[in-house]
Design a protein around this motif. Sequence first.
Motif, PDB file in Angstrom:
ATOM      1  N   ASP A 160      28.911  58.583  36.155  1.00  0.00           N
ATOM      2  CA  ASP A 160      28.493  58.931  34.795  1.00  0.00           C
ATOM      3  C   ASP A 160      29.352  60.122  34.352  1.00  0.00           C
ATOM      4  O   ASP A 160      29.048  61.274  34.658  1.00  0.00           O
ATOM      5  CB  ASP A 160      26.998  59.290  34.816  1.00  0.00           C
ATOM      6  CG  ASP A 160      26.488  59.751  33.465  1.00  0.00           C
ATOM      7  OD1 ASP A 160      27.248  59.674  32.481  1.00  0.00           O
ATOM      8  OD2 ASP A 160      25.325  60.189  33.395  1.00  0.00           O
ATOM      9  N   SER A 161      30.413  59.830  33.614  1.00  0.00           N
ATOM     10  CA  SER A 161      31.387  60.882  33.289  1.00  0.00           C
ATOM     11  C   SER A 161      30.789  61.982  32.416  1.00  0.00           C
ATOM     12  O   SER A 161      31.060  63.161  32.619  1.00  0.00           O
ATOM     13  CB  SER A 161      32.604  60.276  32.588  1.00  0.00           C
ATOM     14  OG  SER A 161      33.291  59.427  33.476  1.00  0.00           O
ATOM     15  N   PHE A 165      29.806  52.696  26.477  1.00  0.00           N
ATOM     16  CA  PHE A 165      29.037  53.162  25.320  1.00  0.00           C
ATOM     17  C   PHE A 165      27.615  52.606  25.301  1.00  0.00           C
ATOM     18  O   PHE A 165      26.919  52.716  24.301  1.00  0.00           O
ATOM     19  CB  PHE A 165      29.765  52.763  24.026  1.00  0.00           C
ATOM     20  CG  PHE A 165      31.214  53.153  24.043  1.00  0.00           C
ATOM     21  CD1 PHE A 165      31.594  54.425  24.406  1.00  0.00           C
ATOM     22  CD2 PHE A 165      32.201  52.234  23.715  1.00  0.00           C
ATOM     23  CE1 PHE A 165      32.927  54.787  24.437  1.00  0.00           C
ATOM     24  CE2 PHE A 165      33.538  52.581  23.747  1.00  0.00           C
ATOM     25  CZ  PHE A 165      33.908  53.863  24.118  1.00  0.00           C
ATOM     26  N   ALA A 166      27.217  51.953  26.365  1.00  0.00           N
ATOM     27  CA  ALA A 166      25.882  51.342  26.352  1.00  0.00           C
ATOM     28  C   ALA A 166      25.048  51.837  27.525  1.00  0.00           C
ATOM     29  O   ALA A 166      24.064  51.187  27.909  1.00  0.00           O
ATOM     30  CB  ALA A 166      26.001  49.825  26.386  1.00  0.00           C
ATOM     31  N   HIS A 167      25.438  52.998  28.104  1.00  0.00           N
ATOM     32  CA  HIS A 167      24.754  53.626  29.240  1.00  0.00           C
ATOM     33  C   HIS A 167      24.165  52.593  30.207  1.00  0.00           C
ATOM     34  O   HIS A 167      23.001  52.686  30.618  1.00  0.00           O
ATOM     35  CB  HIS A 167      23.689  54.630  28.776  1.00  0.00           C
ATOM     36  CG  HIS A 167      22.818  54.158  27.632  1.00  0.00           C
ATOM     37  ND1 HIS A 167      21.779  53.312  27.815  1.00  0.00           N
ATOM     38  CD2 HIS A 167      22.874  54.399  26.309  1.00  0.00           C
ATOM     39  CE1 HIS A 167      21.211  53.055  26.662  1.00  0.00           C
ATOM     40  NE2 HIS A 167      21.871  53.695  25.721  1.00  0.00           N
ATOM     41  N   SER A 168      24.962  51.615  30.556  1.00  0.00           N
ATOM     42  CA  SER A 168      24.453  50.559  31.438  1.00  0.00           C
ATOM     43  C   SER A 168      25.586  49.826  32.151  1.00  0.00           C
ATOM     44  O   SER A 168      26.768  50.010  31.825  1.00  0.00           O
ATOM     45  CB  SER A 168      23.643  49.547  30.620  1.00  0.00           C
ATOM     46  OG  SER A 168      24.468  48.929  29.662  1.00  0.00           O
ATOM     47  N   VAL A 169      25.161  49.010  33.101  1.00  0.00           N
ATOM     48  CA  VAL A 169      26.086  48.133  33.817  1.00  0.00           C
ATOM     49  C   VAL A 169      25.682  46.699  33.480  1.00  0.00           C
ATOM     50  O   VAL A 169      24.494  46.378  33.441  1.00  0.00           O
ATOM     51  CB  VAL A 169      25.973  48.367  35.339  1.00  0.00           C
ATOM     52  CG1 VAL A 169      26.732  47.307  36.128  1.00  0.00           C
ATOM     53  CG2 VAL A 169      26.464  49.759  35.710  1.00  0.00           C
ATOM     54  N   VAL A 213      21.317  43.489  32.525  1.00  0.00           N
ATOM     55  CA  VAL A 213      21.683  44.868  32.179  1.00  0.00           C
ATOM     56  C   VAL A 213      20.933  45.834  33.081  1.00  0.00           C
ATOM     57  O   VAL A 213      19.720  45.719  33.246  1.00  0.00           O
ATOM     58  CB  VAL A 213      21.349  45.162  30.698  1.00  0.00           C
ATOM     59  CG1 VAL A 213      21.561  46.627  30.367  1.00  0.00           C
ATOM     60  CG2 VAL A 213      22.206  44.288  29.787  1.00  0.00           C
ATOM     61  N   ILE A 214      21.679  46.765  33.671  1.00  0.00           N
ATOM     62  CA  ILE A 214      21.053  47.823  34.488  1.00  0.00           C
ATOM     63  C   ILE A 214      21.305  49.150  33.793  1.00  0.00           C
ATOM     64  O   ILE A 214      22.465  49.555  33.605  1.00  0.00           O
ATOM     65  CB  ILE A 214      21.663  47.871  35.914  1.00  0.00           C
ATOM     66  CG1 ILE A 214      21.569  46.501  36.583  1.00  0.00           C
ATOM     67  CG2 ILE A 214      20.968  48.936  36.744  1.00  0.00           C
ATOM     68  CD1 ILE A 214      22.348  46.417  37.889  1.00  0.00           C
ATOM     69  N   GLU A 215      20.246  49.829  33.407  1.00  0.00           N
ATOM     70  CA  GLU A 215      20.379  51.133  32.758  1.00  0.00           C
ATOM     71  C   GLU A 215      20.824  52.171  33.787  1.00  0.00           C
ATOM     72  O   GLU A 215      20.251  52.256  34.871  1.00  0.00           O
ATOM     73  CB  GLU A 215      19.031  51.569  32.179  1.00  0.00           C
ATOM     74  CG  GLU A 215      18.514  50.677  31.081  1.00  0.00           C
ATOM     75  CD  GLU A 215      18.931  51.144  29.704  1.00  0.00           C
ATOM     76  OE1 GLU A 215      19.341  52.303  29.571  1.00  0.00           O
ATOM     77  OE2 GLU A 215      18.861  50.321  28.765  1.00  0.00           O
ATOM     78  N   VAL A 216      21.860  52.953  33.434  1.00  0.00           N
ATOM     79  CA  VAL A 216      22.308  54.045  34.315  1.00  0.00           C
ATOM     80  C   VAL A 216      22.506  55.299  33.458  1.00  0.00           C
ATOM     81  O   VAL A 216      21.867  55.435  32.415  1.00  0.00           O
ATOM     82  CB  VAL A 216      23.592  53.657  35.089  1.00  0.00           C
ATOM     83  CG1 VAL A 216      23.295  52.621  36.168  1.00  0.00           C
ATOM     84  CG2 VAL A 216      24.672  53.153  34.151  1.00  0.00           C
ATOM     85  N   GLY A 217      23.394  56.211  33.884  1.00  0.00           N
ATOM     86  CA  GLY A 217      23.619  57.456  33.149  1.00  0.00           C
ATOM     87  C   GLY A 217      24.286  57.199  31.801  1.00  0.00           C
ATOM     88  O   GLY A 217      24.628  56.074  31.456  1.00  0.00           O
ATOM     89  N   ARG A 218      24.502  58.293  31.029  1.00  0.00           N
ATOM     90  CA  ARG A 218      24.895  58.114  29.627  1.00  0.00           C
ATOM     91  C   ARG A 218      26.307  57.593  29.417  1.00  0.00           C
ATOM     92  O   ARG A 218      26.588  56.975  28.403  1.00  0.00           O
ATOM     93  CB  ARG A 218      24.701  59.424  28.850  1.00  0.00           C
ATOM     94  CG  ARG A 218      25.563  60.582  29.234  1.00  0.00           C
ATOM     95  CD  ARG A 218      25.506  61.657  28.142  1.00  0.00           C
ATOM     96  NE  ARG A 218      24.154  62.077  27.853  1.00  0.00           N
ATOM     97  CZ  ARG A 218      23.609  63.204  28.309  1.00  0.00           C
ATOM     98  NH1 ARG A 218      24.325  64.002  29.080  1.00  0.00           N
ATOM     99  NH2 ARG A 218      22.382  63.524  28.016  1.00  0.00           N
ATOM    100  N   MET A 245      13.896  53.586  30.234  1.00  0.00           N
ATOM    101  CA  MET A 245      13.911  54.013  28.823  1.00  0.00           C
ATOM    102  C   MET A 245      15.155  54.864  28.579  1.00  0.00           C
ATOM    103  O   MET A 245      15.372  55.882  29.218  1.00  0.00           O
ATOM    104  CB  MET A 245      12.635  54.832  28.546  1.00  0.00           C
ATOM    105  CG  MET A 245      12.516  55.353  27.127  1.00  0.00           C
ATOM    106  SD  MET A 245      12.245  54.042  25.923  1.00  0.00           S
ATOM    107  CE  MET A 245      12.233  54.984  24.421  1.00  0.00           C
ATOM    108  N   SER A 246      16.004  54.411  27.671  1.00  0.00           N
ATOM    109  CA  SER A 246      17.248  55.141  27.445  1.00  0.00           C
ATOM    110  C   SER A 246      17.041  56.262  26.425  1.00  0.00           C
ATOM    111  O   SER A 246      16.149  56.205  25.579  1.00  0.00           O
ATOM    112  CB  SER A 246      18.318  54.176  26.949  1.00  0.00           C
ATOM    113  OG  SER A 246      17.869  53.546  25.773  1.00  0.00           O
ATOM    114  N   ASP A 247      17.880  57.264  26.539  1.00  0.00           N
ATOM    115  CA  ASP A 247      17.842  58.410  25.644  1.00  0.00           C
ATOM    116  C   ASP A 247      18.316  57.966  24.256  1.00  0.00           C
ATOM    117  O   ASP A 247      19.411  57.413  24.115  1.00  0.00           O
ATOM    118  CB  ASP A 247      18.773  59.478  26.239  1.00  0.00           C
ATOM    119  CG  ASP A 247      18.770  60.758  25.447  1.00  0.00           C
ATOM    120  OD1 ASP A 247      18.588  60.684  24.218  1.00  0.00           O
ATOM    121  OD2 ASP A 247      18.936  61.825  26.060  1.00  0.00           O
ATOM    122  N   PRO A 248      17.535  58.194  23.204  1.00  0.00           N
ATOM    123  CA  PRO A 248      17.961  57.736  21.866  1.00  0.00           C
ATOM    124  C   PRO A 248      19.263  58.379  21.398  1.00  0.00           C
ATOM    125  O   PRO A 248      20.021  57.758  20.643  1.00  0.00           O
ATOM    126  CB  PRO A 248      16.787  58.131  20.964  1.00  0.00           C
ATOM    127  CG  PRO A 248      15.965  59.091  21.749  1.00  0.00           C
ATOM    128  CD  PRO A 248      16.196  58.793  23.186  1.00  0.00           C
TER     129      PRO A 248
END
Lengths: 324, 314
Positions: A28-29, A278-282, A294-299, B1-4
């Motif tokens: 997560d850069s 740009f979608a904070h995911s893999v 979709v796997i949510e990760v860092g921003r 839940m992602s940060d808006p």
Amino acid sequence: MPRTMLFLTLFLLGAAAARAQGLAFVIDSAGAAVSVVDVGSEREIRRIPVLREPHHMALTPDHRFLLIGDTTGNELLFLDPRTGEILRRLTVSDPYQLQFSPDGKWLVVNGLARNQVDIFDAKDYHLVHRVALKSMPSHLNFSPDSSTVYITLQGTDRLAAIALGSGAVLWNTEVGETPAAVLWHQGRLLVAVMGGNGISVVDPATGVVRARIPTGRGAHNLFLSPDGKVIYVTNRVDGTLAVLDAQSLKVTREIRVPGGPDDLDFGPDGRLWISRRFAHSVAVLDPVSGHYDVIEVGRSPHGIWLNTHDHLPRALAGTAPPHS
Amino acid sequence: MSDPFDTLAGWLSEHLLIPLLWQVGLMRWEDLAYGWALFATYGAMQVALMYAICLPLERFFPIERWPDHRVELTDMFYTVLARVGLLPLVTFVLFFRVQVAFSGWLTDHGYVPPTLERAIPGLLGHPILTFLAYALILDFADYWRHRLSHRFRWWYALHALHHAQRQMTFWSDDRNHLLDDLIAALWFGVIALGVGVPPLQFPLLVLVLRFLESLSHANTRLSFGWLGERLLISPRFHRVHHAARAAGKQSCNYGAVFPYWDMLFGTADFTTQYAPTGDPRAPEALASGGYLAQQWAGLQGFIQALAPPRRHLS
């Protein structure tokens, strides 16, 4: 009580089975962290904080360490690739992209912000050559005999060849607007031209562009599939993954992967793990159906690597595509 | 839940910034687009938060009431310029190469810009603690930058722009001369070479700190109480610094977020009065002129302050 015990046992067995599939490391850069994702359950299980701004990583030739470059932290982190534990820290200036040569003798580190390419002895990590290159050295790849490293220069639209032994620049030629990934492929160099809409095919002896192949706007990264049959190109601006026949270099398919697709690694089940900047995911993509989870990760997910390759014999691992 | 905020910054990057950079041939900067989008998103949130909290405070608990609010429009312009990212973007474009060249030169000579965590290994793996440690150090550095900007005549000629506002509101925090901003950027650039730059993965904390700075300029009768005033800078504490009588060399309460440095170096004034603000000696253009008029007047004052004093022949 026996029922509870049964559930607990099943849960523990399930957890162990998930762990047995391995871990994905996603850098997560913008979040100064590395997301650790369980490959089996496809869930982020923890984050490893690093200093400032990590981007890319490389597995050491002996598979003992996963090296992560922290650019503004000026640090190389040595992680246990099985657990993610930080084992060692080494001060290195601006480590952006990094890769070991196929013979395992050299570690090349690009300093994108400092316009420098550092060539280290991979045995003890002492700096052998520092090559100043204008400007913004970004991605890299090697000739199969490990004599030469090829560096894309994002700021000057060029590709440079450096002799690893002497550190001499062999050639430095224009290859297209804002070149990103470079990949040695069947005696040719393929360069993703991010400011354009495809890849340039470059003669590795002279640096002359022989052909241009449209793949999509913002072609960013290139990967040869483990079976060597196809080449995947992530197109950052179009939000697509172009599939090329590895022999003819013809685009055979285009798969929509929105969210700024960047880096890619190959999952144990044949699916592709793609970081979406740009979608904070893999996106975990089935290349046959085109469907992805979709796997949510860092921003700001950037470099991605799965330790499911770890069991591979060294020779096979050496021919794996670059993780850039 | 992602940060808006992440989602919005990602959307801006994917659908606006990156296609725009591609179109105009500037994809080499694409790696920075997301950072800027995030900065702008949080900046817009800062402005919205300031507006939502400070405006009611100023409306219902004002220190002063003014019939005309036009002079505040210029301050609003300064705020948007500084907070939503236009000014930092310009600064970045102008100074990125200089910074890279300089830090590269230092690295070539064996000096890698350090980080606080390397000096204090206990901070490793504790990014929030590290962020707060940096916040304290940078606030300390800002105290001295601010104090020195009152000490030197040429510097205060620029800084007077900030002090000239007689209708001080929460919008006034960012009204600075561009050269004053430039000096601040250089100041913190030098500090960064000594202690490194703080981790930037906590934009919410940055948002809170920047909000406190804006709040401290608000036209509202708000004190944090005896203890609170000694922990964080309140609108009442900072107003003493902006009082007309405190403009120039003999000022007090220079701190931005924490009052500790004023207490430590004997410049704290915890008086409970709410005095009128402004700088009676500053040119009128600095107080009530538009953006360009203020910048021009500040530049003139700066040049005059640098010029050698005229000799009077008798």
